[in-house]
Design a protein around this motif. Structure first.
Motif, PDB file in Angstrom:
ATOM      1  N   MET A   1      36.363  -1.723 -28.255  1.00  0.00           N
ATOM      2  CA  MET A   1      35.235  -2.339 -27.592  1.00  0.00           C
ATOM      3  C   MET A   1      33.946  -1.813 -28.228  1.00  0.00           C
ATOM      4  N   LYS A   2      33.070  -2.713 -28.600  1.00  0.00           N
ATOM      5  CA  LYS A   2      31.821  -2.359 -29.259  1.00  0.00           C
ATOM      6  C   LYS A   2      30.839  -1.715 -28.286  1.00  0.00           C
ATOM      7  N   LYS A   3      30.241  -0.616 -28.726  1.00  0.00           N
ATOM      8  CA  LYS A   3      29.253   0.071 -27.897  1.00  0.00           C
ATOM      9  C   LYS A   3      27.920  -0.677 -27.975  1.00  0.00           C
ATOM     10  N   LEU A   4      27.267  -0.822 -26.829  1.00  0.00           N
ATOM     11  CA  LEU A   4      25.961  -1.489 -26.774  1.00  0.00           C
ATOM     12  C   LEU A   4      24.871  -0.507 -27.167  1.00  0.00           C
ATOM     13  N   PRO A   5      23.739  -1.010 -27.613  1.00  0.00           N
ATOM     14  CA  PRO A   5      22.639  -0.115 -27.975  1.00  0.00           C
ATOM     15  C   PRO A   5      22.137   0.681 -26.768  1.00  0.00           C
ATOM     16  N   GLU A   6      21.606   1.881 -27.045  1.00  0.00           N
ATOM     17  CA  GLU A   6      21.127   2.748 -25.965  1.00  0.00           C
ATOM     18  C   GLU A   6      19.940   2.152 -25.213  1.00  0.00           C
ATOM     19  N   ASN A   7      19.214   1.243 -25.819  1.00  0.00           N
ATOM     20  CA  ASN A   7      18.053   0.646 -25.163  1.00  0.00           C
ATOM     21  C   ASN A   7      18.411  -0.654 -24.435  1.00  0.00           C
ATOM     22  N   TYR A   8      19.684  -0.835 -24.086  1.00  0.00           N
ATOM     23  CA  TYR A   8      20.140  -2.001 -23.335  1.00  0.00           C
ATOM     24  C   TYR A   8      19.316  -2.121 -22.058  1.00  0.00           C
ATOM     25  N   GLN A   9      18.760  -3.282 -21.811  1.00  0.00           N
ATOM     26  CA  GLN A   9      17.905  -3.511 -20.645  1.00  0.00           C
ATOM     27  C   GLN A   9      18.703  -4.189 -19.535  1.00  0.00           C
ATOM     28  N   ILE A  10      18.657  -3.607 -18.338  1.00  0.00           N
ATOM     29  CA  ILE A  10      19.343  -4.233 -17.211  1.00  0.00           C
ATOM     30  C   ILE A  10      18.400  -5.188 -16.503  1.00  0.00           C
ATOM     31  N   ASP A  11      18.989  -6.177 -15.830  1.00  0.00           N
ATOM     32  CA  ASP A  11      18.179  -7.140 -15.088  1.00  0.00           C
ATOM     33  C   ASP A  11      18.412  -6.946 -13.585  1.00  0.00           C
ATOM     34  N   ASP A  12      17.862  -7.854 -12.786  1.00  0.00           N
ATOM     35  CA  ASP A  12      17.956  -7.715 -11.324  1.00  0.00           C
ATOM     36  C   ASP A  12      19.396  -7.777 -10.823  1.00  0.00           C
ATOM     37  N   LEU A  13      20.233  -8.628 -11.439  1.00  0.00           N
ATOM     38  CA  LEU A  13      21.632  -8.703 -11.033  1.00  0.00           C
ATOM     39  C   LEU A  13      22.331  -7.368 -11.325  1.00  0.00           C
ATOM     40  N   ASP A  14      22.091  -6.815 -12.514  1.00  0.00           N
ATOM     41  CA  ASP A  14      22.670  -5.514 -12.862  1.00  0.00           C
ATOM     42  C   ASP A  14      22.243  -4.447 -11.850  1.00  0.00           C
ATOM     43  N   ARG A  15      20.957  -4.434 -11.496  1.00  0.00           N
ATOM     44  CA  ARG A  15      20.451  -3.453 -10.523  1.00  0.00           C
ATOM     45  C   ARG A  15      21.146  -3.616  -9.171  1.00  0.00           C
ATOM     46  N   SER A  16      21.312  -4.850  -8.746  1.00  0.00           N
ATOM     47  CA  SER A  16      21.984  -5.120  -7.472  1.00  0.00           C
ATOM     48  C   SER A  16      23.429  -4.643  -7.515  1.00  0.00           C
ATOM     49  N   ILE A  17      24.112  -4.927  -8.601  1.00  0.00           N
ATOM     50  CA  ILE A  17      25.498  -4.479  -8.765  1.00  0.00           C
ATOM     51  C   ILE A  17      25.553  -2.954  -8.735  1.00  0.00           C
ATOM     52  N   LEU A  18      24.658  -2.311  -9.457  1.00  0.00           N
ATOM     53  CA  LEU A  18      24.637  -0.844  -9.491  1.00  0.00           C
ATOM     54  C   LEU A  18      24.401  -0.257  -8.102  1.00  0.00           C
ATOM     55  N   ARG A  19      23.421  -0.777  -7.383  1.00  0.00           N
ATOM     56  CA  ARG A  19      23.126  -0.254  -6.041  1.00  0.00           C
ATOM     57  C   ARG A  19      24.347  -0.362  -5.132  1.00  0.00           C
ATOM     58  N   THR A  20      25.010  -1.509  -5.186  1.00  0.00           N
ATOM     59  CA  THR A  20      26.174  -1.723  -4.332  1.00  0.00           C
ATOM     60  C   THR A  20      27.317  -0.796  -4.729  1.00  0.00           C
ATOM     61  N   LEU A  21      27.573  -0.670  -6.025  1.00  0.00           N
ATOM     62  CA  LEU A  21      28.654   0.207  -6.483  1.00  0.00           C
ATOM     63  C   LEU A  21      28.347   1.677  -6.205  1.00  0.00           C
ATOM     64  N   MET A  22      27.064   2.046  -6.205  1.00  0.00           N
ATOM     65  CA  MET A  22      26.700   3.426  -5.882  1.00  0.00           C
ATOM     66  C   MET A  22      26.977   3.736  -4.416  1.00  0.00           C
ATOM     67  N   GLU A  23      26.873   2.724  -3.560  1.00  0.00           N
ATOM     68  CA  GLU A  23      27.188   2.898  -2.138  1.00  0.00           C
ATOM     69  C   GLU A  23      28.692   2.927  -1.914  1.00  0.00           C
ATOM     70  N   ASP A  24      29.418   2.069  -2.642  1.00  0.00           N
ATOM     71  CA  ASP A  24      30.874   1.983  -2.490  1.00  0.00           C
ATOM     72  C   ASP A  24      31.475   1.525  -3.814  1.00  0.00           C
ATOM     73  N   ALA A  25      31.940   2.475  -4.604  1.00  0.00           N
ATOM     74  CA  ALA A  25      32.490   2.165  -5.932  1.00  0.00           C
ATOM     75  C   ALA A  25      33.813   1.414  -5.847  1.00  0.00           C
ATOM     76  N   ARG A  26      34.402   1.345  -4.663  1.00  0.00           N
ATOM     77  CA  ARG A  26      35.699   0.685  -4.511  1.00  0.00           C
ATOM     78  C   ARG A  26      35.584  -0.775  -4.084  1.00  0.00           C
ATOM     79  N   ILE A  27      34.373  -1.276  -3.933  1.00  0.00           N
ATOM     80  CA  ILE A  27      34.195  -2.663  -3.496  1.00  0.00           C
ATOM     81  C   ILE A  27      34.783  -3.606  -4.561  1.00  0.00           C
ATOM     82  N   PRO A  28      35.578  -4.575  -4.159  1.00  0.00           N
ATOM     83  CA  PRO A  28      36.179  -5.500  -5.133  1.00  0.00           C
ATOM     84  C   PRO A  28      35.120  -6.363  -5.826  1.00  0.00           C
ATOM     85  N   TYR A  29      35.384  -6.651  -7.084  1.00  0.00           N
ATOM     86  CA  TYR A  29      34.468  -7.505  -7.849  1.00  0.00           C
ATOM     87  C   TYR A  29      34.320  -8.868  -7.181  1.00  0.00           C
ATOM     88  N   ALA A  30      35.383  -9.379  -6.565  1.00  0.00           N
ATOM     89  CA  ALA A  30      35.314 -10.685  -5.894  1.00  0.00           C
ATOM     90  C   ALA A  30      34.304 -10.652  -4.744  1.00  0.00           C
TER      91      ALA A  30
END
Length: 156
Positions: free
Chosen positions: A1-30
Motif C-alpha cells: 500500500m502506497k504511503k500518502l504524503p505527510e502534508n495530506y489535508q483532511i476535510d470535514d468528512l475526515d474530521r467527522s469520522i475521526l471525532r466519532t472514532l475517537m469516541e468509539d473506535a469499535r463503531i462499524p463503518y456501516a
C-alpha cells in the motif's frame, strides 16, 4: 500500500469520522456511513487514507489505572548530569514500567516524566531506588497529581 504524503489535508468528512472514532473506535463503518450519508466503502477508503498518511496511528484499549490499583500519579522533572547523557537515561527510564510518559524538554529540566504507582510507599521506592539510582541523573523534582480535571485528545 502506497504511503500518502505527510502534508495530506483532511476535510470535514475526515474530521467527522475521526471525532466519532475517537469516541468509539469499535463503531462499524456501516453505522458511520449512515450517520454521514456516504457509502461504507467511502468510510473505509477515508480511514485507510488517514492511516497511510499517519493521521491514524492505530487503535488501543483505554485502561482505568485507578481501577487497577494505581492510585498515585506524579510528574518528575529530571536534570541530567550532561546533555550527552540523554540517550542512556531514556533507555534506562524506558525499562521502568512505572514510567508511562517521558518528554525531552527545554527549561529547568532536561526530561519530564509521568509515573504511576499503587501507593506513596511504592512512589518513594521507585524514586529512590530506581529513578534517582540512574547514573546519568543529577537531580529530580517530584510533583504529585491530586486529580486530573481535564483529559482529552486533540480535536481534528
Amino acid at each position: 500500500m502506497k504511503k500518502l504524503p505527510e502534508n495530506y489535508q483532511i476535510d470535514d468528512l475526515d474530521r467527522s469520522i475521526l471525532r466519532t472514532l475517537m469516541e468509539d473506535a469499535r463503531i462499524p463503518y456501516a453505522e458511520l456511513a449512515k450517520r454521514y450519508k456516504v457509502s461504507p466503502a467511502t468510510i473505509h477508503v477515508r480511514v485507510e487514507k488517514m492511516k497511510r498518511a499517519g493521521i491514524i496511528e492505530g487503535t488501543r484499549l483505554q485502561v482505568n489505572a485507578k481501577r487497577l490499583g494505581y492510585d498515585v500519579c506524579c510528574f518528575i522533572g529530571i536534570t541530567l548530569k550532561s546533555a550527552g547523557d540523554y540517550p542512556a537515561a531514556i533507555e534506562k527510564l524506558e525499562k521502568l514500567e512505572e514510567v508511562i510518559e517521558a518528554y525531552y524538554t527545554t527549561g529547568q529540566y532536561n526530561v519530564f516524566i509521568k509515573i504511576m504507582t499503587p501507593s506513596i510507599n511504592e512512589l518513594q521506592h521507585t524514586l529512590i531506588n530506581r529513578i534517582q539510582a540512574i547514573d546519568e541523573i543529577q537531580s529530580t523534582e517530584t510533583l504529585i497529581s491530586l486529580q486530573q480535571p481535564i483529559n482529552r485528545d486533540i480535536q481534528p
